[in-house]
Design a protein around this motif. Structure first.
Motif, mmCIF file in Angstrom:
data_model
loop_
_atom_site.group_PDB
_atom_site.id
_atom_site.type_symbol
_atom_site.label_atom_id
_atom_site.label_comp_id
_atom_site.label_asym_id
_atom_site.label_seq_id
_atom_site.Cartn_x
_atom_site.Cartn_y
_atom_site.Cartn_z
ATOM 1 N N MET A 107 -50.376 -17.244 30.726
ATOM 2 C CA MET A 107 -51.071 -17.334 29.433
ATOM 3 C C MET A 107 -51.979 -16.119 29.214
ATOM 4 N N GLU A 108 -51.492 -14.941 29.626
ATOM 5 C CA GLU A 108 -52.279 -13.716 29.483
ATOM 6 C C GLU A 108 -51.664 -12.751 28.475
ATOM 7 N N GLY A 109 -50.654 -13.205 27.765
ATOM 8 C CA GLY A 109 -49.993 -12.362 26.784
ATOM 9 C C GLY A 109 -48.727 -11.744 27.330
ATOM 10 N N PRO A 110 -47.747 -11.488 26.461
ATOM 11 C CA PRO A 110 -46.485 -10.895 26.892
ATOM 12 C C PRO A 110 -46.631 -9.403 27.159
ATOM 13 N N ASN A 111 -45.652 -8.828 27.833
ATOM 14 C CA ASN A 111 -45.603 -7.386 28.040
ATOM 15 C C ASN A 111 -44.983 -6.761 26.795
ATOM 16 N N VAL A 112 -45.820 -6.554 25.801
ATOM 17 C CA VAL A 112 -45.332 -6.103 24.494
ATOM 18 C C VAL A 112 -44.698 -4.719 24.602
ATOM 19 N N ALA A 113 -45.354 -3.808 25.330
ATOM 20 C CA ALA A 113 -44.867 -2.435 25.402
ATOM 21 C C ALA A 113 -43.482 -2.371 26.048
ATOM 22 N N MET A 114 -43.309 -3.021 27.209
ATOM 23 C CA MET A 114 -42.025 -2.968 27.900
ATOM 24 C C MET A 114 -40.929 -3.672 27.094
ATOM 25 N N THR A 115 -41.281 -4.819 26.487
ATOM 26 C CA THR A 115 -40.278 -5.537 25.694
ATOM 27 C C THR A 115 -39.854 -4.703 24.501
ATOM 28 N N GLY A 116 -40.813 -4.006 23.902
ATOM 29 C CA GLY A 116 -40.489 -3.126 22.783
ATOM 30 C C GLY A 116 -39.589 -1.974 23.191
ATOM 31 N N LYS A 117 -39.843 -1.390 24.368
ATOM 32 C CA LYS A 117 -38.976 -0.310 24.867
ATOM 33 C C LYS A 117 -37.561 -0.813 25.094
ATOM 34 N N LEU A 118 -37.469 -2.015 25.627
ATOM 35 C CA LEU A 118 -36.147 -2.594 25.886
ATOM 36 C C LEU A 118 -35.424 -2.880 24.571
ATOM 37 N N ALA A 119 -36.160 -3.390 23.586
ATOM 38 C CA ALA A 119 -35.554 -3.669 22.276
ATOM 39 C C ALA A 119 -35.024 -2.384 21.645
ATOM 40 N N ALA A 120 -35.755 -1.295 21.830
ATOM 41 C CA ALA A 120 -35.324 -0.018 21.264
ATOM 42 C C ALA A 120 -34.088 0.522 21.983
ATOM 43 N N ALA A 121 -33.955 0.200 23.286
ATOM 44 C CA ALA A 121 -32.844 0.719 24.085
ATOM 45 C C ALA A 121 -31.596 -0.153 24.014
ATOM 46 N N SER A 122 -31.761 -1.399 23.586
ATOM 47 C CA SER A 122 -30.662 -2.366 23.663
ATOM 48 C C SER A 122 -29.835 -2.405 22.377
ATOM 49 N N LYS A 123 -28.520 -2.520 22.550
ATOM 50 C CA LYS A 123 -27.637 -2.714 21.397
ATOM 51 C C LYS A 123 -27.587 -4.181 20.973
ATOM 52 N N TRP A 124 -28.165 -5.066 21.815
ATOM 53 C CA TRP A 124 -28.193 -6.499 21.527
ATOM 54 C C TRP A 124 -29.614 -6.927 21.184
ATOM 55 N N PRO A 125 -29.792 -8.000 20.416
ATOM 56 C CA PRO A 125 -31.136 -8.502 20.133
ATOM 57 C C PRO A 125 -31.864 -8.841 21.424
ATOM 58 N N VAL A 126 -33.153 -8.532 21.485
ATOM 59 C CA VAL A 126 -33.959 -8.786 22.679
ATOM 60 C C VAL A 126 -34.983 -9.884 22.399
ATOM 61 N N THR A 127 -35.023 -10.847 23.313
ATOM 62 C CA THR A 127 -35.974 -11.954 23.249
ATOM 63 C C THR A 127 -37.022 -11.764 24.342
ATOM 64 N N ALA A 128 -38.281 -11.965 23.987
ATOM 65 C CA ALA A 128 -39.380 -11.850 24.948
ATOM 66 C C ALA A 128 -39.632 -13.191 25.624
ATOM 67 N N SER A 129 -39.941 -13.141 26.907
ATOM 68 C CA SER A 129 -40.264 -14.358 27.648
ATOM 69 C C SER A 129 -41.359 -14.034 28.660
ATOM 70 N N GLY A 130 -42.342 -14.922 28.739
ATOM 71 C CA GLY A 130 -43.415 -14.738 29.718
ATOM 72 C C GLY A 130 -44.737 -14.370 29.073
#
Length: 233
Positions: free
Chosen positions: A176-199
């Motif tokens: 309950m400390e917040g998601p890793n927004v920066a890393m998830t965003g980098k992955l979303a930018a690199a991925s050809k598939w939709p990215v879902t955040a978890s954690g």
């Protein structure tokens, strides 16, 4: 607002949560799995319910199929299932039961050619469970960490017909400390598939931060059990 997928994690047919994937931190949630499905199905913002067979993930085989059939039948939303899915037979059984989507973790991460083949056999039905400590891939119910990075993993799966990628930062999961927004965003930018955040997702503010980074959905665990989360949307 991005899509919200509440998580129901199961051990011994009980609704539980872990912290950082540590089975020794098991905490029972206030609702039974069936009560949780009913509660989440009433929330208009919920577009999918996320079920995880934690014992299945650890033992490398499904352990809760009977319960999951009940939850699929009771859900008023599409259901996705993860944990212990390591064969085409298991994929077929879950889809025949009515599961909308299946999450492939360790098997797909260690045998990407197999996942590519399965995704072509079941296009748009399989999600890659990309669990990691930082950017390093985690395996076998988060009990092992590989040297492979999440970005290398996406490259190895080029050509797969996946429904999407679920990125879980294990260090954030259950805290309950917040998601890793920066890393998830980098992955979303690199991925050809939709990215879902978890954690770590806590509130509507976290969801809006993820949405700004191009993330398509968020899996919400402990926070989804609180009224404060739903009031924050």
């Amino acid at each position: 607002m991005i899509d919200i997928w509440p998580a129901i994690d199961i051990i011994d047919s009980q609704n539980v949560r872990l912290t950082e994937g540590d089975y020794g931190t098991k905490t029972a949630m206030g609702r039974t799995p069936l009560e949780a499905v009913a509660f989440y199905s009433r929330q208009p913002q919920v577009t999918r319910i996320h079920l995880v067979d934690l014992i299945g993930a650890k033992e490398k085989r499904p352990a809760e199929m009977d319960l999951f059939q009940q939850l699929i039948d009771a859900a008023g939303r599409p259901v996705e299932i993860g944990g212990g899915i390591r064969s085409e037979e298991t994929i077929r059984r879950y889809l025949d039961m009515g599961a909308g989507y299946l999450i492939i973790g360790t098997k797909g991460l260690t045998e990407p050619e197999w996942l590519i083949e399965m995704s072509r056999n079941y296009p748009g039905k399989l999600m890659l469970g990309l669990d990691a400590r930082g950017d390093k891939v985690a395996l076998n119910g988060w009990l092992e960490t590989a040297e492979t990075t999440v970005f290398e993993m996406l490259d190895r799966l080029d050509g797969a017909e996946l429904a999407g990628v679920i990125y879980t930062d294990i260090a954030r999961d259950g805290r309950m400390e917040g998601p890793n927004v920066a890393m998830t965003g980098k992955l979303a930018a690199a991925s050809k598939w939709p990215v879902t955040a978890s954690g770590g997702v806590r509130s509507g503010e976290d969801l809006r931060a993820l949405e700004a980074e191009g993330v398509s959905a968020a899996i919400v665990g402990k926070a989804a059990n609180t009224e404060a989360f739903w009031e924050s949307l």
